[in-house]
Design an enzyme around this catalytic site. Structure first.
Site, PDB file in Angstrom:
ATOM      1  N   THR A 167      66.735 -32.089  47.373  1.00 47.42           N
ATOM      2  CA  THR A 167      65.798 -32.186  48.495  1.00 47.42           C
ATOM      3  C   THR A 167      64.526 -32.852  47.985  1.00 47.42           C
ATOM      4  O   THR A 167      64.272 -32.865  46.776  1.00 47.42           O
ATOM      5  CB  THR A 167      65.490 -30.809  49.110  1.00 47.42           C
ATOM      6  OG1 THR A 167      64.579 -30.979  50.211  1.00 47.42           O
ATOM      7  CG2 THR A 167      64.878 -29.854  48.102  1.00 47.42           C
ATOM      8  N   GLY A 168      63.757 -33.390  48.893  1.00 47.86           N
ATOM      9  CA  GLY A 168      62.531 -34.081  48.505  1.00 47.86           C
ATOM     10  C   GLY A 168      62.575 -35.536  48.925  1.00 47.86           C
ATOM     11  O   GLY A 168      63.412 -35.925  49.750  1.00 47.86           O
ATOM     12  N   THR A 180      64.756 -30.149  53.964  1.00 49.96           N
ATOM     13  CA  THR A 180      66.185 -30.424  54.106  1.00 49.96           C
ATOM     14  C   THR A 180      66.980 -29.236  53.593  1.00 49.96           C
ATOM     15  O   THR A 180      66.638 -28.681  52.558  1.00 49.96           O
ATOM     16  CB  THR A 180      66.510 -31.660  53.239  1.00 49.96           C
ATOM     17  OG1 THR A 180      65.901 -32.794  53.828  1.00 49.96           O
ATOM     18  CG2 THR A 180      68.004 -31.896  53.107  1.00 49.96           C
ATOM     19  N   SER A 206      62.549 -29.125  60.097  1.00 50.33           N
ATOM     20  CA  SER A 206      62.864 -30.222  59.185  1.00 50.33           C
ATOM     21  C   SER A 206      64.224 -30.816  59.462  1.00 50.33           C
ATOM     22  O   SER A 206      64.526 -31.923  59.040  1.00 50.33           O
ATOM     23  CB  SER A 206      62.855 -29.695  57.763  1.00 50.33           C
ATOM     24  OG  SER A 206      63.762 -28.623  57.681  1.00 50.33           O
ATOM     25  N   ARG A 213      66.194 -45.906  58.689  1.00 50.55           N
ATOM     26  CA  ARG A 213      66.093 -45.412  57.321  1.00 50.55           C
ATOM     27  C   ARG A 213      67.071 -44.261  57.087  1.00 50.55           C
ATOM     28  O   ARG A 213      67.173 -43.334  57.883  1.00 50.55           O
ATOM     29  CB  ARG A 213      64.664 -44.942  57.056  1.00 50.55           C
ATOM     30  CG  ARG A 213      64.412 -44.357  55.650  1.00 50.55           C
ATOM     31  CD  ARG A 213      64.543 -42.860  55.602  1.00 50.55           C
ATOM     32  NE  ARG A 213      64.104 -42.292  54.321  1.00 50.55           N
ATOM     33  CZ  ARG A 213      64.360 -41.041  53.939  1.00 50.55           C
ATOM     34  NH1 ARG A 213      65.052 -40.239  54.721  1.00 50.55           N
ATOM     35  NH2 ARG A 213      63.924 -40.594  52.779  1.00 50.55           N
ATOM     36  N   THR A 235      69.732 -33.052  57.255  1.00 53.17           N
ATOM     37  CA  THR A 235      68.305 -33.380  57.322  1.00 53.17           C
ATOM     38  C   THR A 235      67.990 -34.226  58.543  1.00 53.17           C
ATOM     39  O   THR A 235      68.872 -34.892  59.103  1.00 53.17           O
ATOM     40  CB  THR A 235      67.873 -34.167  56.058  1.00 53.17           C
ATOM     41  OG1 THR A 235      66.456 -34.254  56.010  1.00 53.17           O
ATOM     42  CG2 THR A 235      68.449 -35.575  56.052  1.00 53.17           C
TER      43      THR A 235
HETATM   44  N1  ASP Z   1      65.675 -35.716  51.139  1.00 49.01           N
HETATM   45  C1  ASP Z   1      65.392 -35.892  52.539  1.00 49.01           C
HETATM   46  C2  ASP Z   1      65.366 -37.353  52.862  1.00 49.01           C
HETATM   47  O1  ASP Z   1      64.799 -38.119  52.091  1.00 49.01           O
HETATM   48  C3  ASP Z   1      64.094 -35.313  52.994  1.00 49.01           C
HETATM   49  C4  ASP Z   1      63.700 -33.963  52.492  1.00 49.01           C
HETATM   50  O2  ASP Z   1      64.368 -33.343  51.660  1.00 49.01           O
HETATM   51  O3  ASP Z   1      62.662 -33.508  52.960  1.00 49.01           O
HETATM   52  O4  ASP Z   1      65.833 -37.728  53.920  1.00 49.01           O
END
Ligand code: ASP
Length: 324
Positions: free
Chosen positions: A234-235, A183, A45, A211, A201
């Site tokens: 995270t997310g 992340t 990740s 992005r 991340t």
């Molecule tokens: N928060 C991270 C992002 O949007 C991705 C993740 O946590 O999986 O880049």
């Protein structure tokens, strides 16, 4: 004295950081935890092995924070593996907070940080498969995308197969469901009482080039105020950014909320602010000034990894906004 990191793979990141926590080197601890996740060949990740964007190129984001006056961030690194290390250089050797894109890579070159290959053969193969078979460009905005993205994450699949990340046990099925959201965010209270945080991340798989999500943005993916506490997220970054997630958690604590109520407030805010889709997940991890921690998630399956004088363990969130 404590370190807490997002997701179950954080157990090993915490182990890598622990000598620094004990030695009172909070920044080194944060850097070591994030660098472990960047380098680990079986965590795809972040860092090496991270899935590329829709142009087939990996880009990495990260930040580090001690206080409002001491923070650093980089986004869109394409040649350097450890964004938190570059972010630390920004914090320690410039008057700025954030550098982005090719100039951030040049800055890392100028500070003697060696460039490295970011795209692993497995991630390249996953990308080629995605090109051949089609799929979602940006999973955070595509309802149908999450299952396809899961299937394409070759290294994450190993999490559950050999159990190395989880003390010999398989990755719990509810957490495996979110394996594209791993992340690393970490919060440290070191032996000297210094609070610090970091976040690293590769963003969302096959994202639109350029992005940037929440993770490297101070106040979104990470916020630390030494008088109050810290928070990381995270997310799906787009959900976290719309509510200034990490800042929201720390401000709740500043107003008097305990860690549990603070993370609950942020998860509820996300649940109420968006037309959520089934693949959306977000989680907040907070640590107060005394080292108390709590996490809350939008949906089941998030876990926090903790290490302190009682040993290492994973912890369930205290609150899940949308239970199954
Ligand atoms: N928060 C991270 C992002 O949007 C991705 C993740 O946590 O999986 O880049």
């Amino acid at each position: 004295m404590r370190i807490a990191s997002t997701w179950s793979f954080g157990l090993r990141a915490n182990d890598a950081a622990w000598p620094h926590v004990e030695a009172g080197r909070a920044l080194d601890a944060v850097e070591a935890a994030c660098a472990w996740a960047d380098s680990a060949p079986d965590v795809d990740s972040v860092g090496y092995g991270g899935l590329p964007d829709s142009s087939g190129r990996v880009s990495l984001d990260g930040c580090m924070m001690l206080s409002p006056a001491r923070c650093g961030s980089v986004a869109g690194l394409r040649r350097h593996l450890h964004p938190v290390s570059v972010a630390r250089k920004v914090m320690e050797s410039t008057q700025h907070v954030m550098l982005v894109g090719p100039d951030a890579d040049l800055f890392a070159d100028e500070h003697g940080i060696a460039q490295e290959e970011l795209l692993s053969p497995e991630a390249r193969a996953a990308y080629e498969k995605w090109l051949r078979e089609g799929g979602v460009v940006d999973q955070s905005r595509d309802r149908a995308g999450a299952p396809a993205a899961h299937a394409l994450r070759p290294v994450d699949r190993r999490h559950g197969e050999d159990g190395r990340l989880f003390g010999g046990g398989a990755l719990p099925a509810d957490e495996a469901r979110w394996r594209h959201h791993d992340t690393i965010g970490c919060l440290v209270l070191d032996a000297a009482g210094v609070l610090a945080g970091g976040c690293s991340t590769s963003g969302t798989p096959f994202k639109t080039p350029g992005r940037v999500g929440d993770s490297p943005i101070i106040g979104h993916g990470l916020y630390v105020d030494p008088e109050v506490g810290g928070a990381t997220a995270t997310g799906t970054g787009e959900l976290i950014m719309g509510v200034c997630g990490a800042f929201l958690v720390v401000e709740a604590m500043r107003r008097g909320a305990g860690v549990e109520d603070a993370v609950r407030e942020a998860a509820v805010r996300i649940a109420r602010s968006y037309a959520l889709e089934a693949h959306h997940q977000a989680a907040f991890l907070a640590m107060d000034r005394r080292g108390n921690i709590a996490a809350a998630a939008l949906r089941p399956g998030y876990r926090t990894s903790v290490r302190d004088s009682d040993g290492a363990r994973t912890a369930e969130p205290v609150f899940v906004a949308i239970p199954d």
